[in-house]
Design an enzyme around this catalytic site. Structure first.
Site, short mmCIF file in Angstrom:
data_model
loop_
_atom_site.label_atom_id
_atom_site.label_comp_id
_atom_site.label_asym_id
_atom_site.label_seq_id
_atom_site.Cartn_x
_atom_site.Cartn_y
_atom_site.Cartn_z
N CYS A 1 -0.17 12.63 -16.41
CA CYS A 1 -0.96 13.81 -16.74
C CYS A 1 -2.34 13.73 -16.11
O CYS A 1 -3.02 12.70 -16.16
CB CYS A 1 -1.09 13.93 -18.26
SG CYS A 1 -2.11 15.33 -18.79
N CYS B 1 -0.45 16.71 -24.24
CA CYS B 1 -1.64 17.56 -24.29
C CYS B 1 -1.50 18.88 -23.54
O CYS B 1 -2.44 19.67 -23.50
CB CYS B 1 -2.85 16.79 -23.74
SG CYS B 1 -2.85 16.60 -21.95
N GLN C 1 0.83 -1.20 0.00
CA GLN C 1 0.00 0.00 0.00
C GLN C 1 0.87 1.25 0.00
O GLN C 1 0.34 2.37 -0.07
CB GLN C 1 -0.91 0.00 1.23
CG GLN C 1 -1.95 -1.11 1.24
CD GLN C 1 -2.70 -1.18 2.55
OE1 GLN C 1 -2.14 -1.53 3.58
NE2 GLN C 1 -3.97 -0.82 2.52
N ASN C 2 2.18 1.08 0.08
CA ASN C 2 3.08 2.23 0.17
C ASN C 2 3.40 2.79 -1.22
O ASN C 2 3.43 2.06 -2.20
CB ASN C 2 4.38 1.81 0.88
CG ASN C 2 4.10 1.34 2.30
OD1 ASN C 2 3.17 1.82 2.94
ND2 ASN C 2 4.90 0.41 2.79
N CYS D 1 2.28 18.21 -19.39
CA CYS D 1 2.30 17.00 -20.21
C CYS D 1 2.85 17.33 -21.60
O CYS D 1 2.44 18.32 -22.22
CB CYS D 1 0.90 16.43 -20.31
SG CYS D 1 0.73 15.01 -21.42
N HIS E 1 -1.52 1.51 -4.25
CA HIS E 1 -1.85 2.93 -4.13
C HIS E 1 -1.01 3.81 -5.02
O HIS E 1 -0.93 5.02 -4.80
CB HIS E 1 -1.74 3.37 -2.67
CG HIS E 1 -2.79 2.77 -1.78
ND1 HIS E 1 -2.77 2.88 -0.41
CD2 HIS E 1 -3.89 2.05 -2.09
CE1 HIS E 1 -3.82 2.25 0.10
NE2 HIS E 1 -4.51 1.73 -0.90
N GLN F 1 1.51 -3.59 17.72
CA GLN F 1 0.49 -4.03 18.67
C GLN F 1 -0.15 -5.32 18.16
O GLN F 1 -0.42 -5.45 16.97
CB GLN F 1 -0.59 -2.95 18.82
CG GLN F 1 -0.07 -1.61 19.32
CD GLN F 1 0.60 -1.71 20.68
OE1 GLN F 1 0.15 -2.45 21.54
NE2 GLN F 1 1.67 -0.95 20.86
N THR G 1 0.20 -2.94 8.46
CA THR G 1 -1.02 -2.37 7.89
C THR G 1 -2.15 -2.50 8.89
O THR G 1 -2.25 -3.50 9.60
CB THR G 1 -1.39 -3.05 6.56
OG1 THR G 1 -2.64 -2.56 6.11
CG2 THR G 1 -1.47 -4.57 6.70
#
Length: 251
Positions: free
Chosen positions: A126, A156, A100-101, A153, A118, A221, A194
């Site tokens: 762009c 465009c 997820q990093n 970009c 992610h 934990q 996580t």
């Protein structure tokens, strides 16, 4: 202490999935979204900067913040957890690494073909047409925390955005599909650093369990342990993973 049942499952595994979250990068000194910002950025809420609407409203502010984050990543180094994960790939028949990093610390530690759920700070695109955009290896530090206009970009002339998944956006379909497939096929899954609450990624360990895999959660934990094939290892990833690796090498 690593449970014998987990060590045995790892030694027999033909496909190991490693699923990492912010806690792994935090051990390299990279701030998480739960951490209060400091310095130039202390007056901002990270959640308010990580949206498409924030980029439309003030692209220089958002681009500047993400370049600051990229600079922090490049100043950081892979920790023992990153290196242990890369070493595990040499000890099992197949290893799929899902993260997820949005940093590149897994790659710098030696891991290959990382699935980034992610996105990545190092792969901007762009905002208008989605075309990938190459950027300097050394980020430009924004003055006063905001005055850093994003590049344009080359196709465009749209503004280039960070290559991460913002709040309200879907995860990359191909990455999520590959992650779910690996979780459903693996023998063992290690969920490391996580919280296990952000969907749909949080369902990955549960999918592995439902498919018959052994699952271990590694966090500072202790977390819930649901049954004979689910373990909770309390401790820093940079301590627990080298210990796990050492136990495998000792047998």
């Amino acid at each position: 202490m690593i449970p014998d049942a987990l060590s045995t499952a790892l030694r027999k595994a033909r496909h190991l999935v490693v699923f990492t979250g912010a806690g792994v990068s935090a051990e390299s000194g990279i701030p998480t979204f739960r951490d209060a910002l400091s310095g130039l950025w202390e007056r901002f809420d990270p959640a308010e900067l990580a949206t498409p609407s924030a980029f439309r409203r003030d692209p220089a502010l958002v681009w500047g913040w993400y370049e600051w984050r990229r600079m922090k990543v490049l100043q950081a180094q892979p920790n023992p957890a990153h290196r242990a994960i890369a070493a595990l790939a040499e000890r099992v028949e197949k290893l799929t690494l899902i993260t997820q990093n949005v940093d590149d610390l897994h790659e710098r530690a030696g891991s290959r073909d990382v699935i980034h759920l992610h996105g990545s700070l190092h792969a901007p695109r762009c905002f208008a047409c989605g075309r990938p955009h190459a950027i300097s290896e050394v980020p430009e530090e924004p003055a006063e925390g905001r005055c850093l206009e994003p590049p344009r970009c080359q196709r465009c002339n749209g503004k280039v955005r960070p290559g991460v998944v913002w709040f309200g956006e879907a995860l990359p379909e191909a990455a999520l599909r590959a992650a779910f497939k690996a979780a459903g096929e693996c023998d063992v899954l290690l969920s490391i650093g996580t919280s296990g609450v952000v969907q749909p990624a949080a369902s990955i360990p549960q999918l592995a369990l439902q498919s018959g895999a052994t699952v271990a959660h590694i966090n500072p934990q202790p977390s819930g342990q649901g049954g004979a094939r689910e373990f909770s290892l309390a401790g820093a990833a940079g301590v627990v993973l080298p210990e796990l690796l050492g136990q495998l090498d000792a047998r």
